[in-house]
Motif scaffolding. Structure first.
Motif, PDB file in Angstrom:
ATOM      1  N   GLY A   1      -0.740  10.718   9.203  1.00 24.70           N
ATOM      2  CA  GLY A   1      -1.012  12.036   9.272  1.00 24.70           C
ATOM      3  C   GLY A   1      -0.544  11.880   8.154  1.00 24.70           C
ATOM      4  N   SER A   2       0.360  11.848   7.830  1.00 18.80           N
ATOM      5  CA  SER A   2       1.541  12.306   6.437  1.00 18.80           C
ATOM      6  C   SER A   2       0.721  12.979   5.383  1.00 18.80           C
ATOM      7  N   VAL A   3      -0.278  12.119   5.087  1.00 20.63           N
ATOM      8  CA  VAL A   3      -1.533  12.638   3.882  1.00 20.63           C
ATOM      9  C   VAL A   3      -1.946  13.953   4.104  1.00 20.63           C
ATOM     10  N   SER A   4      -2.191  13.762   5.636  1.00 20.51           N
ATOM     11  CA  SER A   4      -3.036  15.493   5.671  1.00 20.51           C
ATOM     12  C   SER A   4      -2.341  16.155   5.630  1.00 20.51           C
ATOM     13  N   ARG A   5      -1.214  16.687   5.948  1.00 19.66           N
ATOM     14  CA  ARG A   5      -0.861  17.778   5.604  1.00 19.66           C
ATOM     15  C   ARG A   5      -0.639  18.471   4.558  1.00 19.66           C
ATOM     16  N   VAL A   6      -0.392  17.482   3.506  1.00 18.37           N
ATOM     17  CA  VAL A   6      -1.352  17.510   2.192  1.00 18.37           C
ATOM     18  C   VAL A   6      -2.530  18.116   2.165  1.00 18.37           C
ATOM     19  N   ILE A   7      -3.166  17.726   2.040  1.00 20.58           N
ATOM     20  CA  ILE A   7      -4.158  17.758   2.682  1.00 20.58           C
ATOM     21  C   ILE A   7      -5.229  19.047   2.950  1.00 20.58           C
TER      22      ILE A   7
ATOM     23  N   VAL B   1       2.486   8.535  -3.167  1.00 22.47           N
ATOM     24  CA  VAL B   1       0.430   8.712  -2.410  1.00 22.47           C
ATOM     25  C   VAL B   1       0.001   9.519  -4.086  1.00 22.47           C
ATOM     26  N   ALA B   2      -0.862   9.025  -4.900  1.00 28.49           N
ATOM     27  CA  ALA B   2      -1.364   9.667  -6.135  1.00 28.49           C
ATOM     28  C   ALA B   2      -2.613  10.425  -5.324  1.00 28.49           C
ATOM     29  N   ILE B   3      -2.130  11.886  -5.883  1.00 29.95           N
ATOM     30  CA  ILE B   3      -3.483  13.020  -5.627  1.00 29.95           C
ATOM     31  C   ILE B   3      -3.975  13.320  -6.533  1.00 29.95           C
ATOM     32  N   ARG B   4      -5.495  13.174  -7.107  1.00 27.64           N
ATOM     33  CA  ARG B   4      -5.636  13.655  -8.143  1.00 27.64           C
ATOM     34  C   ARG B   4      -6.977  14.943  -7.271  1.00 27.64           C
ATOM     35  N   VAL B   5      -6.258  15.917  -8.448  1.00 24.97           N
ATOM     36  CA  VAL B   5      -7.633  16.925  -7.774  1.00 24.97           C
ATOM     37  C   VAL B   5      -7.776  18.384  -8.109  1.00 24.97           C
ATOM     38  N   SER B   6      -9.195  18.682  -8.579  1.00 28.22           N
ATOM     39  CA  SER B   6      -9.433  19.699  -9.114  1.00 28.22           C
ATOM     40  C   SER B   6      -8.807  21.205  -8.682  1.00 28.22           C
TER      41      SER B   6
ATOM     42  N   LYS C   1      -6.148  24.620   1.663  1.00 21.00           N
ATOM     43  CA  LYS C   1      -5.493  26.394   1.716  1.00 21.00           C
ATOM     44  C   LYS C   1      -5.949  26.851   0.292  1.00 21.00           C
ATOM     45  N   GLN C   2      -4.870  26.018  -0.682  1.00 13.77           N
ATOM     46  CA  GLN C   2      -6.083  26.532  -2.251  1.00 13.77           C
ATOM     47  C   GLN C   2      -6.801  26.535  -2.790  1.00 13.77           C
ATOM     48  N   ASP C   3      -7.814  25.867  -2.467  1.00 14.98           N
ATOM     49  CA  ASP C   3      -9.343  25.688  -2.565  1.00 14.98           C
ATOM     50  C   ASP C   3      -9.470  24.354  -3.557  1.00 14.98           C
ATOM     51  N   ALA C   4      -8.229  23.181  -3.670  1.00 16.35           N
ATOM     52  CA  ALA C   4      -8.629  22.328  -4.119  1.00 16.35           C
ATOM     53  C   ALA C   4      -9.818  21.770  -3.455  1.00 16.35           C
ATOM     54  N   ARG C   5     -10.168  20.769  -4.686  1.00 16.64           N
ATOM     55  CA  ARG C   5     -11.014  19.597  -4.145  1.00 16.64           C
ATOM     56  C   ARG C   5     -10.596  17.989  -4.559  1.00 16.64           C
ATOM     57  N   VAL C   6     -10.114  18.000  -3.979  1.00 21.54           N
ATOM     58  CA  VAL C   6      -9.660  15.695  -3.688  1.00 21.54           C
ATOM     59  C   VAL C   6     -10.592  15.295  -4.152  1.00 21.54           C
ATOM     60  N   LEU C   7     -10.527  15.075  -5.872  1.00 17.82           N
ATOM     61  CA  LEU C   7     -11.068  13.680  -6.014  1.00 17.82           C
ATOM     62  C   LEU C   7     -10.516  12.475  -6.679  1.00 17.82           C
ATOM     63  N   SER C   8      -9.658  11.713  -5.745  1.00 17.53           N
ATOM     64  CA  SER C   8      -9.148  10.795  -5.529  1.00 17.53           C
ATOM     65  C   SER C   8      -7.642  10.786  -4.636  1.00 17.53           C
ATOM     66  N   ILE C   9      -7.807   9.087  -4.089  1.00 18.62           N
ATOM     67  CA  ILE C   9      -6.259   9.335  -3.418  1.00 18.62           C
ATOM     68  C   ILE C   9      -6.060   8.073  -3.538  1.00 18.62           C
ATOM     69  N   LEU C  10      -4.438   7.637  -4.404  1.00 13.60           N
ATOM     70  CA  LEU C  10      -4.179   6.356  -4.382  1.00 13.60           C
ATOM     71  C   LEU C  10      -2.955   5.954  -3.484  1.00 13.60           C
TER      72      LEU C  10
ATOM     73  N   HIS D   1     -13.802   5.552 -12.610  1.00 17.62           N
ATOM     74  CA  HIS D   1     -14.623   7.338 -12.297  1.00 17.62           C
ATOM     75  C   HIS D   1     -13.956   7.519 -11.324  1.00 17.62           C
ATOM     76  N   ALA D   2     -13.271   6.280 -10.195  1.00 17.36           N
ATOM     77  CA  ALA D   2     -13.043   6.274  -8.931  1.00 17.36           C
ATOM     78  C   ALA D   2     -12.021   7.364  -9.214  1.00 17.36           C
ATOM     79  N   THR D   3     -10.962   7.379 -10.679  1.00 17.67           N
ATOM     80  CA  THR D   3      -9.689   8.186 -10.085  1.00 17.67           C
ATOM     81  C   THR D   3      -9.941   9.480 -10.306  1.00 17.67           C
ATOM     82  N   GLY D   4     -10.965   9.964 -10.970  1.00 18.08           N
ATOM     83  CA  GLY D   4     -11.642  11.218 -11.302  1.00 18.08           C
ATOM     84  C   GLY D   4     -11.267  12.047 -12.567  1.00 18.08           C
ATOM     85  N   ILE D   5     -10.411  11.021 -13.014  1.00 13.91           N
ATOM     86  CA  ILE D   5      -9.708  11.650 -14.314  1.00 13.91           C
ATOM     87  C   ILE D   5     -10.715  12.159 -15.555  1.00 13.91           C
TER      88      ILE D   5
END
Length: 228
Positions: free
Chosen positions: A153-159, A186-191, A164-173, A133-137
């Motif tokens: 701030g390194s993760v914030s740069r990717v966020i 960093v594993a980021i799962r996005v819609s 800008k691409q209208d992506a929704r972040v589901l999880s960050i590990l 559930h937490a990963t959003g797979i």
């Protein structure tokens, strides 16, 4: 994630004076591997299917069948249970429970409330449900695994690029053991719209010291099953 949100609250228990035969039948009929043992409303131990098997006379022994059933009927749970069962509080985290299970090599934990009352059971399956559930797979999202500088701030740069691409972040590990020195993985799962994926990958690639280790979208339509 809190244990109380993922634990099983429909609990079958046995009294310390329950017979081994009855406890065995309860486990088989309900397809479970452990039973909390109670005395005067309080948790005093746990009995597992392994405990019951080890306590039962072997079918290859010289014990008569009727005698074997008699022994099982007379033998009590208090004689075979483990009285040092591991328990956690319902407000503990799911991650803490996973760490305890791994360290102690157990597949289930008794869950107590602040007053020490048994309120639930947490199994490996419950932890897996929480993790999934937490990963959003289950949402069929894209996953990016990125090595980036281990700096604030390194993760914030990717966020910012995802936004800008209208992506929704589901999880960050985040992990460090499998990343190069001075980096974090960093594993980021996005819609995200599939049409924007290449643009996003190109933008991440332009960030100094950032490297996409993996990108993919899990195929959940043909998952392997026991019947395959």
């Amino acid at each position: 994630m809190l244990i109380k949100d993922w634990m099983t609250t429909a609990i079958l228990t046995v009294d310390i004076n329950t017979s081994v035969m009855r406890a065995t039948r309860i486990m088989k009929e309900n397809n479970i591997r452990r039973l909390p043992v109670m005395s005067h409303g309080k948790l005093v131990g746990v009995v597992t299917d392994r405990d019951l098997k080890e306590a039962s006379p072997s079918t290859t022994s010289d014990v008569d069948l009727h005698e074997m059933y008699y022994l099982l009927a007379e033998m009590k749970i208090k004689d075979v249970m483990t009285d040092k069962c591991i328990s956690l509080q319902e407000d503990d985290t799911l991650e803490k429970a996973a760490l305890v299970m791994l360290k102690e090599k157990i597949s289930g934990i008794m869950i107590l409330d602040a007053e020490g009352n048994l309120v639930g059971l947490l199994s490996e399956t419950d932890i897996l449900r929480g993790f999934i559930h937490a990963t959003g797979i289950q949402d069929g999202a894209h996953q990016f695994v990125i090595d980036m500088p281990d700096k604030p701030g390194s993760v914030s740069r990717v966020i910012d690029l995802l936004r800008k691409q209208d992506a929704r972040v589901l999880s960050i590990l985040t992990s460090f053991d499998d990343a190069p020195p001075g980096m974090k993985r960093v594993a980021i799962r996005v819609s995200i719209d599939d049409a924007n994926v290449d643009t996003l990958k190109e933008a991440i690639g332009k960030l100094e010291s950032y490297r996409i280790v993996y990108h993919g979208k899990d195929d959940l339509k043909n998952l392997p099953t026991k019947s395959n």
